[in-house]
Design a protein around this motif. Sequence first.
Motif, PDB file in Angstrom:
ATOM      1  N   LEU A 197       1.418  -1.102   0.131  1.00  0.00           N
ATOM      2  CA  LEU A 197      -0.300   0.241  -0.378  1.00  0.00           C
ATOM      3  C   LEU A 197       1.220   1.174  -0.246  1.00  0.00           C
ATOM      4  O   LEU A 197       0.314   2.221  -0.638  1.00  0.00           O
ATOM      5  CB  LEU A 197      -0.689   0.245   1.279  1.00  0.00           C
ATOM      6  CG  LEU A 197      -1.977  -1.268   1.025  1.00  0.00           C
ATOM      7  CD1 LEU A 197      -2.914  -0.943   2.708  1.00  0.00           C
ATOM      8  CD2 LEU A 197      -2.599  -1.027  -0.035  1.00  0.00           C
ATOM      9  N   ALA A 198       2.083   1.367   0.370  1.00  0.00           N
ATOM     10  CA  ALA A 198       3.233   1.952   0.465  1.00  0.00           C
ATOM     11  C   ALA A 198       4.144   1.599  -0.303  1.00  0.00           C
ATOM     12  O   ALA A 198       4.839   0.461   0.014  1.00  0.00           O
ATOM     13  CB  ALA A 198       3.163   3.042   2.173  1.00  0.00           C
ATOM     14  N   ASP A 199       5.390   2.460  -0.695  1.00  0.00           N
ATOM     15  CA  ASP A 199       7.019   2.066  -1.184  1.00  0.00           C
ATOM     16  C   ASP A 199       7.781   2.737  -0.444  1.00  0.00           C
ATOM     17  O   ASP A 199       7.458   3.642  -0.295  1.00  0.00           O
ATOM     18  CB  ASP A 199       6.389   2.247  -2.426  1.00  0.00           C
ATOM     19  CG  ASP A 199       7.187   1.036  -3.385  1.00  0.00           C
ATOM     20  OD1 ASP A 199       8.037   0.779  -2.703  1.00  0.00           O
ATOM     21  OD2 ASP A 199       7.226   1.515  -4.529  1.00  0.00           O
ATOM     22  N   ILE A 200       8.447   2.089  -0.309  1.00  0.00           N
ATOM     23  CA  ILE A 200       9.998   2.979  -0.189  1.00  0.00           C
ATOM     24  C   ILE A 200      10.744   3.461  -1.410  1.00  0.00           C
ATOM     25  O   ILE A 200      10.744   2.933  -2.349  1.00  0.00           O
ATOM     26  CB  ILE A 200      11.339   1.570   0.328  1.00  0.00           C
ATOM     27  CG1 ILE A 200       9.954   1.344   1.364  1.00  0.00           C
ATOM     28  CG2 ILE A 200      12.443   2.800   0.715  1.00  0.00           C
ATOM     29  CD1 ILE A 200      11.078   0.575   2.781  1.00  0.00           C
ATOM     30  N   PHE A 231      15.869   8.362  -0.614  1.00  0.00           N
ATOM     31  CA  PHE A 231      16.374   8.448   0.741  1.00  0.00           C
ATOM     32  C   PHE A 231      16.027   7.881   1.370  1.00  0.00           C
ATOM     33  O   PHE A 231      15.740   8.005   2.413  1.00  0.00           O
ATOM     34  CB  PHE A 231      16.957   9.403   0.645  1.00  0.00           C
ATOM     35  CG  PHE A 231      18.047  10.795  -0.260  1.00  0.00           C
ATOM     36  CD1 PHE A 231      19.241  10.517  -0.396  1.00  0.00           C
ATOM     37  CD2 PHE A 231      17.267  11.416  -0.588  1.00  0.00           C
ATOM     38  CE1 PHE A 231      19.919  11.673  -1.392  1.00  0.00           C
ATOM     39  CE2 PHE A 231      18.143  12.603  -1.527  1.00  0.00           C
ATOM     40  CZ  PHE A 231      19.503  12.482  -1.895  1.00  0.00           C
ATOM     41  N   GLY A 232      14.864   6.855   0.518  1.00  0.00           N
ATOM     42  CA  GLY A 232      14.401   5.622   1.693  1.00  0.00           C
ATOM     43  C   GLY A 232      13.045   6.492   1.565  1.00  0.00           C
ATOM     44  O   GLY A 232      12.492   5.536   3.005  1.00  0.00           O
ATOM     45  N   GLY A 233      12.871   7.300   1.540  1.00  0.00           N
ATOM     46  CA  GLY A 233      11.322   7.882   1.914  1.00  0.00           C
ATOM     47  C   GLY A 233      10.262   6.773   2.155  1.00  0.00           C
ATOM     48  O   GLY A 233       9.759   6.285   0.815  1.00  0.00           O
ATOM     49  N   LEU A 234       9.420   7.160   2.152  1.00  0.00           N
ATOM     50  CA  LEU A 234       7.929   5.822   1.958  1.00  0.00           C
ATOM     51  C   LEU A 234       6.658   7.338   0.809  1.00  0.00           C
ATOM     52  O   LEU A 234       6.731   8.142   0.816  1.00  0.00           O
ATOM     53  CB  LEU A 234       6.753   6.075   3.480  1.00  0.00           C
ATOM     54  CG  LEU A 234       7.418   5.117   4.329  1.00  0.00           C
ATOM     55  CD1 LEU A 234       6.468   4.503   5.473  1.00  0.00           C
ATOM     56  CD2 LEU A 234       7.860   3.812   3.724  1.00  0.00           C
ATOM     57  N   ARG A 235       6.235   6.319   0.169  1.00  0.00           N
ATOM     58  CA  ARG A 235       5.355   7.353  -1.030  1.00  0.00           C
ATOM     59  C   ARG A 235       4.146   6.387  -1.111  1.00  0.00           C
ATOM     60  O   ARG A 235       4.403   5.044  -0.924  1.00  0.00           O
ATOM     61  CB  ARG A 235       6.063   7.329  -2.204  1.00  0.00           C
ATOM     62  CG  ARG A 235       6.258   6.171  -2.529  1.00  0.00           C
ATOM     63  CD  ARG A 235       7.015   6.612  -4.191  1.00  0.00           C
ATOM     64  NE  ARG A 235       7.664   4.952  -4.602  1.00  0.00           N
ATOM     65  CZ  ARG A 235       8.236   5.046  -5.290  1.00  0.00           C
ATOM     66  NH1 ARG A 235       9.978   6.225  -5.658  1.00  0.00           N
ATOM     67  NH2 ARG A 235       8.709   3.575  -6.394  1.00  0.00           N
TER      68      ARG A 235
END
Length: 709
Positions: free
Chosen positions: A474-477, A482-486
């Motif tokens: 449902l969310a992705d890195i 820099f490794g934030g969630l989207r």
Amino acid sequence: MSSAASRILKDVFGYDAFRGQQAAIIQRVAEGGDALVLMPTGGGKSLCYQVPALLREGLAVVVSPLIALMEDQVSTLDELGVAAVALNSSLSADEQREVAERIRQGEIKLLYVAPERLVQPRMLAFLQRLQIALFAIDEAHCVSQWGHDFRPEYLQLGQLAELFPNVPRIALTATADKRTREEIAQRLHLDQAERFLSSFDRPNIFYRIVPKDQPRKQLLAFLAERKGDAGIVYCLSRKKVDEVAAFLSAQGFPALPYHAGLPSELRSYHQKRFLNEEGLIMVATIAFGMGIDKPNVRFVAHLDLPKSLEAYYQETGRAGRDGLPADAWMAYGLQDVLLLKQMLANSEGNDRHKRIEQHKLEAMLALCEEIRCRRQALLAYFDEELAKPCGHCDNCIDGVQTWDATEPARQALSAIYRNGQRYGVGHLVDILLGRENDKIRASGHQHLAVFGVGKALNEGEWRSLFRQLVGRGLADIDLDGFGGLRLSETCRPLLRGEVTLQLRRDLKPQTAPKASASAASQLVRADERATWEALRALRRRLAEEHEVPPYVIFPDSTLLEMLRSQPRTLSDMARVSGVGARKLDRYGEAFLDVLNQGEEAAPAVVADLRHELVSLARAGMTPAQIANQLKCAEKSVYNLLAEAITRNQLSLEQALDLPEELLGEIQDAFLDGDGDLPPAAAIAPMFHGRVEEGVLYCVRAALQSEFEL
Ligand code: ADP
Ligand code: ZN
């Protein structure tokens, strides 16, 4: 099934009945047909070509990718009285000529050979002049370019079909995925082969996956219930392998590192020790894998996430090859996903390949967050349906508590969206909990509408929720960010309120039930332990004499059956599964002696205890830990340690960890008088309450052996 095959099974191998599809496979090959055998690890693939080899005229040629595998098989056959040899680069030219001569004379029944060797024109010409019983191609998945065991030489094995049109070929693998199967059939020209597909379930393995919290502590808790068991701990990086191996040794668990960065001699030394000794833990990267035929690996633990379910299945499958209870345990966290995604992004390969790998990783994550039976989910991935939940995995045993996370998940997703899809979990949790720290102020996020809306959950619960959002896709890195969630596309229905979301509630480590219901380390009851140890000691001695790993003499399952069925005579002994004619002849009496003469076996137990004690002390265990492990009094441990020091089997430093000053003080006390060393009891009052009296025995023993030198 032909009675000839059953007779060979009993006389040579000592087994009463074929397992699963063995009988059908053996019949097919014995009659001259080709076969493609897909059977899980521990299923009994070797017999599928070894029995036909003995039934048919001529030489059976077995292709095997690794020297270690060949040697293991050859020594196993040797012990059974079957003439087998391995041709490989470790033989000198003279030895090779001798082997060739014996083959020409028809003295050899099975020839193990590496693929590159087999396809040499000279070798092929040599074989064409002989009568060949069959070709067996073991680890046939090595022909697949997608797997990590790819061996280009395997591609050339296809020509056997044309060169030996009348010789049956049997290819075998434990690889479960369909694509590899098709590739094997095609590349090895096995179009006429009958396919034998077994269930890939490994019923004796207990699966458990826990959220990573304090991984080392979690690992220790897992290992604490498996003292004395052999196992593998997989880590992603070499550095971590080294660190974890050192950490475990320091904690009193005998552990060795294994990864591609170690010199090759050290690697093979560690591998050899793992195979030959009992109760060692191998901490390893995936470089440690194929070629591990040790049947009594009691657990496989993952401290990092494998990159696919194929890898997870293969790696965990190395546990419990002997069919006795075994554990697959893994600690998994969001950080793992980030690491694997980074590795994937930096890897070679085209976009299509990367997309496939990405999907595989997602399937792995889904298993981690699975709320149904793990085994059902795992097998379903390999297109196998398990009718009922297995009752032998964490989800089945503990049950999974779920909760309605619809609203918090929407808050979390909107926090991701509102802050521009650039921040990691730590920052997102701060926003939701309304923590006004420097980073929040710097970004102005205290003004977001979602700031502080999530106080109903605590930090751990939020982290678990984010982990599961990623695990469910449902969310992705965002690696570029820099490794934030989207957000990912699939979360839209949830955001729009069209669906609800049930998530699993993480069990708190302290409330989690005991590590597993399988209790592999409790195979032997307390009252059986002495005899069990005596049987193992005898096996170890014979193994040393014959220069083979202990399990080649008899597997644990056979020893266990001896222990339980208590054979009294040689004919009783012959009925024990795994005792064939040759082994009965060679070892029957010796094992009967141990079983029937309890008291006389006692010295063997003591000798065995000593042996184990020295290894444990060398591995860095404290006397208290050793006492715990060997289930004996601490005082006896000190006595035995002192004895080992006297015999120069241990140094004082190996036996005890004493502060320098204290050691000096004790030595002075012993040496103060003139003449002989006083007995420990004489100086004991001086150290009352400061050290165990046993410590004094050890120091005294060290002084004594020093003076004698
Ligand atoms: P695989 O190669 O499929 O992993 P192995 O051939 O090493 O499996 O067999 C696993 C274990 O099972 C071995 O110890 C083997 O001797 C034992 N085994 C195989 N077939 C039988 C049988 N029919 N009865 C009892 N034990 C068996
Ligand atoms: Zn289950």
